[in-house]
Each structure stands twice: as C-alpha cells, then as structure tokens.
Design a protein around this motif. Structure first.
Motif, PDB file in Angstrom:
ATOM      1  N   THR A 252       0.829  -1.201   0.000  1.00 17.67           N
ATOM      2  CA  THR A 252       0.000   0.000   0.000  1.00 17.67           C
ATOM      3  C   THR A 252       0.862   1.248   0.000  1.00 17.67           C
ATOM      4  N   ALA A 253       1.920   1.229   0.829  1.00 17.43           N
ATOM      5  CA  ALA A 253       2.820   2.392   0.864  1.00 17.43           C
ATOM      6  C   ALA A 253       3.420   2.626  -0.515  1.00 17.43           C
ATOM      7  N   GLU A 254       3.830   1.547  -1.180  1.00 17.89           N
ATOM      8  CA  GLU A 254       4.429   1.712  -2.508  1.00 17.89           C
ATOM      9  C   GLU A 254       3.413   2.246  -3.510  1.00 17.89           C
ATOM     10  N   ARG A 255       2.177   1.755  -3.397  1.00 12.55           N
ATOM     11  CA  ARG A 255       1.148   2.249  -4.319  1.00 12.55           C
ATOM     12  C   ARG A 255       0.896   3.739  -4.112  1.00 12.55           C
ATOM     13  N   ILE A 256       0.849   4.141  -2.827  1.00 13.71           N
ATOM     14  CA  ILE A 256       0.598   5.555  -2.538  1.00 13.71           C
ATOM     15  C   ILE A 256       1.757   6.403  -3.042  1.00 13.71           C
ATOM     16  N   GLU A 257       2.993   5.930  -2.805  1.00  8.33           N
ATOM     17  CA  GLU A 257       4.156   6.686  -3.275  1.00  8.33           C
ATOM     18  C   GLU A 257       4.154   6.801  -4.791  1.00  8.33           C
ATOM     19  N   ALA A 258       3.719   5.732  -5.468  1.00  5.33           N
ATOM     20  CA  ALA A 258       3.725   5.758  -6.930  1.00  5.33           C
ATOM     21  C   ALA A 258       2.650   6.692  -7.477  1.00  5.33           C
ATOM     22  N   THR A 259       1.619   6.973  -6.673  1.00  3.31           N
ATOM     23  CA  THR A 259       0.535   7.834  -7.139  1.00  3.31           C
ATOM     24  C   THR A 259       0.935   9.300  -7.153  1.00  3.31           C
ATOM     25  N   VAL A 260       1.914   9.642  -6.317  1.00  2.83           N
ATOM     26  CA  VAL A 260       2.265  11.060  -6.170  1.00  2.83           C
ATOM     27  C   VAL A 260       2.965  11.552  -7.434  1.00  2.83           C
ATOM     28  N   PRO A 261       2.436  12.581  -8.075  1.00  2.00           N
ATOM     29  CA  PRO A 261       3.075  13.103  -9.292  1.00  2.00           C
ATOM     30  C   PRO A 261       4.263  13.975  -8.948  1.00  2.00           C
TER      31      PRO A 261
ATOM     32  N   THR B 266     -11.499   1.324  -1.428  1.00  2.00           N
ATOM     33  CA  THR B 266     -10.219   1.944  -1.088  1.00  2.00           C
ATOM     34  C   THR B 266      -9.631   2.601  -2.330  1.00  2.00           C
ATOM     35  N   VAL B 267      -9.636   3.926  -2.328  1.00  2.00           N
ATOM     36  CA  VAL B 267      -9.045   4.671  -3.437  1.00  2.00           C
ATOM     37  C   VAL B 267      -8.110   5.755  -2.903  1.00  2.00           C
ATOM     38  N   VAL B 268      -7.152   6.123  -3.723  1.00  2.00           N
ATOM     39  CA  VAL B 268      -6.270   7.246  -3.411  1.00  2.00           C
ATOM     40  C   VAL B 268      -6.721   8.427  -4.244  1.00  2.00           C
ATOM     41  N   ARG B 269      -6.952   9.553  -3.608  1.00  2.00           N
ATOM     42  CA  ARG B 269      -7.280  10.775  -4.336  1.00  2.00           C
ATOM     43  C   ARG B 269      -6.083  11.704  -4.251  1.00  2.00           C
ATOM     44  N   VAL B 270      -5.654  12.211  -5.379  1.00  2.00           N
ATOM     45  CA  VAL B 270      -4.537  13.146  -5.388  1.00  2.00           C
ATOM     46  C   VAL B 270      -5.032  14.490  -5.885  1.00  2.00           C
ATOM     47  N   ARG B 271      -4.823  15.519  -5.080  1.00  2.00           N
ATOM     48  CA  ARG B 271      -5.152  16.886  -5.481  1.00  2.00           C
ATOM     49  C   ARG B 271      -3.834  17.643  -5.535  1.00  2.00           C
ATOM     50  N   GLY B 272      -3.352  17.884  -6.736  1.00  2.00           N
ATOM     51  CA  GLY B 272      -2.056  18.547  -6.861  1.00  2.00           C
ATOM     52  C   GLY B 272      -2.202  19.977  -7.321  1.00  2.00           C
ATOM     53  N   ARG B 273      -1.563  20.863  -6.621  1.00  2.00           N
ATOM     54  CA  ARG B 273      -1.464  22.240  -7.068  1.00  2.00           C
ATOM     55  C   ARG B 273       0.016  22.557  -7.173  1.00  2.00           C
ATOM     56  N   PRO B 274       0.369  23.619  -7.904  1.00  2.00           N
ATOM     57  CA  PRO B 274       1.801  23.875  -8.090  1.00  2.00           C
ATOM     58  C   PRO B 274       2.593  23.932  -6.788  1.00  2.00           C
ATOM     59  N   ASP B 275       1.998  24.452  -5.705  1.00  2.00           N
ATOM     60  CA  ASP B 275       2.795  24.623  -4.498  1.00  2.00           C
ATOM     61  C   ASP B 275       2.736  23.408  -3.568  1.00  2.00           C
ATOM     62  N   ARG B 276       1.642  22.651  -3.597  1.00  2.00           N
ATOM     63  CA  ARG B 276       1.608  21.490  -2.712  1.00  2.00           C
ATOM     64  C   ARG B 276       0.664  20.430  -3.264  1.00  2.00           C
ATOM     65  N   ILE B 277       0.870  19.218  -2.784  1.00  2.00           N
ATOM     66  CA  ILE B 277       0.071  18.094  -3.255  1.00  2.00           C
ATOM     67  C   ILE B 277      -0.571  17.425  -2.039  1.00  2.00           C
ATOM     68  N   ARG B 278      -1.883  17.200  -2.123  1.00  2.00           N
ATOM     69  CA  ARG B 278      -2.559  16.494  -1.036  1.00  2.00           C
ATOM     70  C   ARG B 278      -2.942  15.107  -1.525  1.00  2.00           C
TER      71      ARG B 278
ATOM     72  N   THR C 189       2.933  20.199 -10.596  1.00  2.00           N
ATOM     73  CA  THR C 189       1.910  19.890 -11.593  1.00  2.00           C
ATOM     74  C   THR C 189       0.534  20.064 -10.963  1.00  2.00           C
ATOM     75  N   THR C 190      -0.379  20.530 -11.740  1.00  2.00           N
ATOM     76  CA  THR C 190      -1.760  20.620 -11.288  1.00  2.00           C
ATOM     77  C   THR C 190      -2.471  19.372 -11.764  1.00  2.00           C
ATOM     78  N   VAL C 191      -2.949  18.586 -10.823  1.00  2.00           N
ATOM     79  CA  VAL C 191      -3.473  17.284 -11.222  1.00  2.00           C
ATOM     80  C   VAL C 191      -4.532  16.825 -10.231  1.00  2.00           C
ATOM     81  N   THR C 192      -5.490  16.097 -10.714  1.00  2.00           N
ATOM     82  CA  THR C 192      -6.490  15.473  -9.855  1.00  2.00           C
ATOM     83  C   THR C 192      -6.636  14.029 -10.318  1.00  2.00           C
ATOM     84  N   VAL C 193      -6.315  13.120  -9.447  1.00  2.00           N
ATOM     85  CA  VAL C 193      -6.341  11.708  -9.813  1.00  2.00           C
ATOM     86  C   VAL C 193      -7.090  10.929  -8.746  1.00  2.00           C
ATOM     87  N   THR C 194      -7.880   9.949  -9.162  1.00  2.00           N
ATOM     88  CA  THR C 194      -8.470   8.998  -8.230  1.00  2.00           C
ATOM     89  C   THR C 194      -8.081   7.625  -8.707  1.00  2.00           C
TER      90      THR C 194
END
Lengths: 144, 223
Positions: free
Chosen positions: A54-63, A128-140, A67-72
């Motif tokens: 799970t940790a590896e999957r989460i790490e791999a999801t981070v762009p 169980t999904v990972v949501r990524v909200r990326g903005r230029p200054d920070r990524i959640r 970058t401005t990005v929204t991923v589920t």
C-alpha cells in the motif's frame, strides 16, 4: 482354553486405542500449538506485505511537484487479515495499519517529496481509493 | 502372536506418519522464516534509490543525473531526511562499486539498482581574445553556456560576437557588456569577434566544462 478366543479381540482393541490416542495427540499438538502460531505468523506477514504494498502504491501515485493534477486511483488490499477487518490510516507521513489483534498492527514511514501531505483512513472492507489533489505549491493525497 | 505382529506394523506405520508430519511442519517453518522481513527492506531500498535520483532531490541536476559535488557531500543524515523509511536502518550506497555513504553493515539487506548519469563540472576555464591580434576563441564540446565579457579598449568598437556564424551579441555603437551566451553542447564552437579596424579591446570567455558519466547506483538497505 477360552483365552485363545480373546487374543484377537484384545489385540484389535489395543490397536484401535493406540490409533485413537495417536490421532488425538496429533490433533492436540497441531491445533493447540503449531497451527495457531502459523496462522498468526502468516497473518503478520500478510499484514506487513499489505502495509508495504500500500505504501508503494501511494508513493507511486504522487506526481512530480509543480503539476496541477487530480487523480483517483483504486488500490486493492485484502478484505480481512486473520478473519478480521482492519483500517489503514495516514498520520504524519506514516502509514499505520490498525488491526484488532495488536500483533498484526504495524506502521511504515512513507517516502514522499516535500510539500506532499497524506491524510485519510481506509476500512479494509470498504472502497479503497487514493485521491490526489495537486497544485503547483503542494500536493494532497487523501485515502478515501 | 498374530495380533502382536499387527501391533508391531501399526507402531511402525504411526512412527512413519509422525516422521512425515515433523518433516512437513519443518518445511512450512522454513518457508515462513524465509518470507520474513524482506518487503520492508525492499521498500526502504526502493525509497532511498527513488528519492536520490528524483528531479527535486538535492543531489541531482535533473532526474537520474547526479551532481558529483553534491554526491561527495552526501551523508547518512541527508539520506534519512530524504527517505524516512531508511531511518534507523543500516544502508550502503555505491556508485559503480565505489562507496558513497555507508552506515552499519547491511549485508543481509535488499539491493536496488538504478542507472544514473554523474554530471561532473570542472573548474572554470577562461580564454581571452586580444582583439588587436586575433579574433576567435574555441570552446570545446560539452559546454552549454559561456560568459562573454567584452571590454572595448580605447580605440575602435567591438560590434559583434558570433558563435559558429550565429550572431549572439551585437551593438552597432559598440559592445561593453558581460553576457551569458547559450551554445550547443554537442559540438565544439568557435566564438568570433568582429570589431572595427584598429580596435584594441579584449573579450574574455569563461565556461565550465561538463562531463556526463554513466554509472550504476546501488542502494542496499537492511531495516
């Protein structure tokens, strides 16, 4: 001379008793000590691997930052470990697996770039999904 | 007597069964022991390697390109800050076998390899043209950026600086500047200075030569 007739009966009874004794002792040894221990060890291993995967999957999801990005993205984890449901939480950059059995709980630090925060909780029997909200200054990164 | 022969055979059979059970249990035991502890090592090693070669890492100039000066300055605490999974772990980082950072003895750990390029920037080189005598400077291959400083002397004016016939600096009334010029790093370049007749100025070109060497980065971590 009636004793001679008893010999086979006594012999068979003895054999049957011996086999019963053997089988019951084997069952006692296996189910009393070996089996539960193996089950726990295997479950601990499954829990460990679930956490790491799970940790590896989460790490791999981070762009890449900036970058401005929204991923589920769905992440599949075992529904139960040792026949019990569990939760996975992200606390302060650490992924924590909370299992009713404390021996099967664990934690692992996440390796993430700066300006990335991970929050949220998963229930193992839920979606169980990972949501990524990326903005230029920070990524959640949110576990939902 | 016949009953006792049967009993004897039964005891032998039970002993055999016990033997098989013991063997089975020990095989299962060995399988479990083998499987333990591995994934965390792998995760930590992958994390360290990935964070080290990431574009935003302090030791890289871009993704998968390590800066040799920053690599020399790398130490265990920086690795820990970069990759928290390696905290309190034994680890060793090598580049083509040459140790970079080592802590403890991670011989039982997991090794992860990454192909990287080590970028080595030499000290500044400097070349000067005395406009009264010559007019060209040769910049070797592999230099992408030069600093050109034009000092027009008392006589005449320096009007143009060309890189392989491409005009990079120009002023009809005379250049007096300190400018950065971008060149192609794939071929050597000649910088040519054009000046009015009898000009006496001086043009100084400063650059850093950059070499890229492919290396294999090996990260071994034992958590």
């Amino acid at each position: 001379m009636t004793d001679r007739g008893f010999v086979p009966v006594v012999g068979k009874t003895l054999e049957a008793a011996l086999v019963l004794l053997y089988v019951s002792s084997l069952v006692t040894v296996l189910h009393g000590g070996v089996l539960p221990e193996y089950r726990t060890t295997a479950a601990a291993e499954v829990s460990d691997r679930t956490l790491v995967t799970t940790a590896e999957r989460i790490e791999a999801t981070v762009p890449t930052p900036g970058t401005t990005v929204t991923v589920t993205r769905p992440v599949s984890i075992p529904d139960t470990i040792d026949r019990a449901t569990y939760r996975v939480r992200a606390v302060d950059g650490t992924l924590v697996l909370v299992h009713p059995e404390s021996r099967l709980s664990g934690r692992i630090p996440l390796s993430l770039p700066a300006n990335v925060t991970v929050t949220g909780t998963w229930r193992s029997d839920d979606r169980t999904v990972v949501r990524v909200r990326g903005r230029p200054d920070r990524i959640r990164v949110i576990l939902a | 007597m016949r009953g006792q022969t049967n009993l004897f055979a039964l005891v032998v059979a039970l002993l055999l069964l016990t033997g098989v059970t013991v063997i089975g249990v020990s095989v299962a035991d060995a399988a479990l022991t083998d499987a333990t502890g591995d994934p965390r090592d792998r995760h930590a090693a992958t994390a360290v390697a990935d964070r080290l070669v990431a574009a935003d890492a302090p030791v890289t100039v871009r993704a998968n390109a390590l800066d040799s000066e920053a690599v020399d300055a790398l130490d265990a605490s920086l690795v820990e800050t970069l990759a928290p999974p390696a905290a309190d772990a034994d680890f060793r980082i090598t580049l083509d076998g040459a140790p970079v950072v080592e802590r403890g003895s991670p011989d039982n750990g997991v090794t992860v390899r990454r192909s990287v390029v080590v970028v080595n920037r030499s000290a500044r080189s400097r070349a000067a043209v005395d406009v009264a005598r010559g007019s060209t400077v040769r910049v070797p291959q592999g230099v992408g950026r030069v600093t050109v400083s034009v000092d027009p002397g008392s006589n005449g004016t320096i009007t143009t600086v060309r890189a392989n016939d491409r005009v990079v600096l120009h002023d009809d009334t005379g250049l007096d500047t300190n400018a950065t010029v971008h060149l192609s790093r794939y071929a050597s370049t000649s910088l040519r200075v054009e000046a009015t007749e009898n000009a006496t100025g001086r043009v100084t070109v400063t650059y850093r030569r950059q070499t890229n060497e492919p290396r294999v980065l090996r990260v071994t971590v034992d958590v």
